[in-house]
Design a protein around this motif. Structure first.
Motif, PDB file in Angstrom:
ATOM      1  N   ILE A   1       0.842  -1.207   0.000  1.00 35.73           N
ATOM      2  CA  ILE A   1       0.000   0.000   0.000  1.00 35.73           C
ATOM      3  C   ILE A   1       0.876   1.255   0.000  1.00 35.73           C
ATOM      4  N   LEU A   2       1.935   1.246   0.818  1.00 36.63           N
ATOM      5  CA  LEU A   2       2.843   2.400   0.857  1.00 36.63           C
ATOM      6  C   LEU A   2       3.558   2.597  -0.478  1.00 36.63           C
ATOM      7  N   SER A   3       3.971   1.489  -1.091  1.00 40.75           N
ATOM      8  CA  SER A   3       4.637   1.582  -2.385  1.00 40.75           C
ATOM      9  C   SER A   3       3.723   2.210  -3.422  1.00 40.75           C
ATOM     10  N   ASN A   4       2.454   1.794  -3.423  1.00 43.53           N
ATOM     11  CA  ASN A   4       1.483   2.383  -4.353  1.00 43.53           C
ATOM     12  C   ASN A   4       1.257   3.859  -4.051  1.00 43.53           C
ATOM     13  N   ALA A   5       1.140   4.194  -2.757  1.00 39.97           N
ATOM     14  CA  ALA A   5       0.878   5.580  -2.370  1.00 39.97           C
ATOM     15  C   ALA A   5       2.007   6.496  -2.835  1.00 39.97           C
ATOM     16  N   LEU A   6       3.249   6.058  -2.651  1.00 35.74           N
ATOM     17  CA  LEU A   6       4.385   6.882  -3.072  1.00 35.74           C
ATOM     18  C   LEU A   6       4.499   6.933  -4.595  1.00 35.74           C
ATOM     19  N   ARG A   7       4.147   5.830  -5.260  1.00 37.49           N
ATOM     20  CA  ARG A   7       4.243   5.797  -6.725  1.00 37.49           C
ATOM     21  C   ARG A   7       3.259   6.775  -7.361  1.00 37.49           C
ATOM     22  N   TYR A   8       2.046   6.864  -6.808  1.00 40.13           N
ATOM     23  CA  TYR A   8       1.009   7.691  -7.422  1.00 40.13           C
ATOM     24  C   TYR A   8       0.883   9.071  -6.764  1.00 40.13           C
ATOM     25  N   THR A   9       1.904   9.470  -5.997  1.00 40.82           N
ATOM     26  CA  THR A   9       1.913  10.793  -5.387  1.00 40.82           C
ATOM     27  C   THR A   9       3.123  11.562  -5.897  1.00 40.82           C
ATOM     28  N   HIS A  10       2.892  12.775  -6.403  1.00 46.91           N
ATOM     29  CA  HIS A  10       3.994  13.564  -6.956  1.00 46.91           C
ATOM     30  C   HIS A  10       4.224  14.862  -6.192  1.00 46.91           C
ATOM     31  N   LYS A  11       3.358  15.193  -5.274  1.00 46.35           N
ATOM     32  CA  LYS A  11       3.601  16.324  -4.389  1.00 46.35           C
ATOM     33  C   LYS A  11       2.839  16.092  -3.088  1.00 46.35           C
TER      34      LYS A  11
END
Length: 444
Positions: A202-212
């Motif tokens: 879940i964290l990996s996905n959150a960081l992947r789809y967050t750019h700011k």
């Protein structure tokens, strides 16, 4: 004509009319009875035909059920066979992958030019992608086959969050994002490894789809249930994609586009759904396009609020050197043995290699050379097992030498055998930095 005769004639007419009427009624009744008889025969024939059709349908249904049952058994057998094949194949593939990881790590320390270091990093990233894919395919296969048996224990969330912070802090910093974990002094009832994998994905996905912005991990307790929230300020999940996010190979898009907004293979949340199902931990989410997403994992609260850290959860002491450490290295794969020896010698360790239990005992000689630690693969030449080799080495030396099993075998039986013998365990492919940290910890 006399009156009496006329009266007799009229009476006879009436009698005749009555008789005729009775005969006609009788004939009508007979006609109706015959009609009813014909109708009954017709109905009986129709009932017989329908009964025969029903029996035929039941026979076809029974045959279909038998065929479905056979197909189900074949599918289950094929699924288990697939799991066993993937497990075996992953072990064979992870062996050379492990050797490549170790060799690249040793090569990285020899590089002095910028171009050389850049090429090493590219190879490391490719190897990591291959490793992640293999582990993910194996995880999905095992979960689908129902062969994963969660080991429910008390899991300290503070310790788990600390490990996750260490895993992802650098990733967040490289993207210019904040990553925060709200402190929580509580334990939950779960499988330590599976819960960590759920949160990692879940964290990996959150960081992947967050750019700011960033990602925040927090908790809320509701009675005997603790809700773990992973909130990001990313793209958000559109309504038309919310049913598909847990499907295999689904990669999110934004703004109605067709191109994925992040990298990856689209397997992270598929793994999350399967692992959460195996644990009985409900996973839900809420999302607003352009604002972000919050994933929720509901976990039972433990009666013990401060459990003892489990194996592999304690903080690894930093700053301990390995200079002069004597290592008995037991590994039957020649490439892995050479790569591991090269890496350990780069760390200024003194290494004695072996490929079996007998060779390990021979390497000890008359015990003038006593290893500081034993590192052994689980599956060795001649059918030897690393855990048994460690036991024989300890018995030979008459002391409990620190030991580490390194293996590509994904089975839980290896974990239980190592735990029962008081031996630490690491999965192949090894991460050199993690290996060095664990060795330092075991020798401290």
């Amino acid at each position: 004509m006399p009156l009496n005769d006329i009266q007799d004639i009229e009476r006879l007419k009436k009698i005749n009319a009555a008789l005729v009427s009775r005969v006609e009624r009788s004939m009508d009744q007979q006609g109706n009875a015959f009609s009813l008889f014909q109708t009954a025969i017709s109905l009986e024939n129709r009932v017989r035909m329908r009964t025969e059709e029903l029996h035929a349908a039941l026979r076809r249904l029974e045959q279909s059920n038998l065929a479905l049952s056979a197909a189900k058994e074949n599918a289950e057998y094929a699924n288990l066979s697939k799991t066993r094949f993937l497990a075996a194949a992953s072990h064979d593939v992870l062996q050379p992958l492990n050797a490549a990881h170790l060799s690249i790590s040793a090569l990285a320390e020899l590089q002095t030019s910028t171009e050389g270091k850049k090429l090493v990093r590219q190879v490391e990233r490719s190897l990591q992608t291959m490793e992640d894919l293999l582990h993910t395919l194996l995880d999905i296969s095992k979960l689908d086959a129902g062969v994963v048996e969660p080991e429910i224990t008390d899991v300290s969330l503070e310790t788990l969050f600390s490990a996750l912070r260490s895993d992802f802090q650098q990733v967040a910093e490289m993207k210019g994002l904040t990553l925060r974990f709200r402190p929580v002094a509580i334990a939950v009832r779960s499988d330590r490894t599976l819960l960590r994998r759920i949160l990692q994905n879940i964290l990996s996905n959150a960081l992947r789809y967050t750019h700011k912005g960033g990602v925040l991990v927090g908790t809320r307790q509701r009675g005997k249930t603790l809700r773990i929230d992973v909130a990001d300020t990313g793209y958000g999940i559109p309504e038309d994609q919310r049913e598909a996010v847990f499907e295999e190979f689904h990669r999110g898009t934004v703004g109605g586009g067709t191109e994925p907004t992040g990298g990856g293979l689209g397997l992270g949340l598929a793994i999350v759904r399967r692992m959460a199902g195996a644990l009985g931990h409900p996973v839900t989410f809420s999302s607003r396009v352009g604002r972000g997403t919050i994933f929720h994992i509901d976990v039972p609260v433990s009666a013990n609020p401060q459990p003892e850290p489990g194996a592999g959860e304690s903080e690894t002491p930093k700053g301990y050197g390995l200079f002069g450490t004597k290592v008995l290295l037991v590994e039957n794969d020649a490439d892995v043995l050479a790569a591991m020896t090269s890496l350990l010698e780069r760390w200024q360790c003194i290494v004695r290699p072996a490929a079996s239990t007998d060779e390990a005992l021979d390497a000890l000689g008359d015990t003038d050379w006593v290893p500081d630690i034993v590192i052994a693969d689980q599956h060795l030449d001649g059918g030897d097992l690393g855990t048994e080799t460690v036991a024989e080495v300890r018995d030979y030396l008459g002391r409990t030498v620190p030991a580490l099993i390194v293996t590509a075998d994904p089975s839980e039986s290896v974990v239980k055998a190592a735990r029962a013998a008081g031996i630490d365990l690491m999965r192949k492919p090894l991460k050199p930095a993690q290996l060095r940290a664990l060795l330092a910890h075991l020798l401290a």
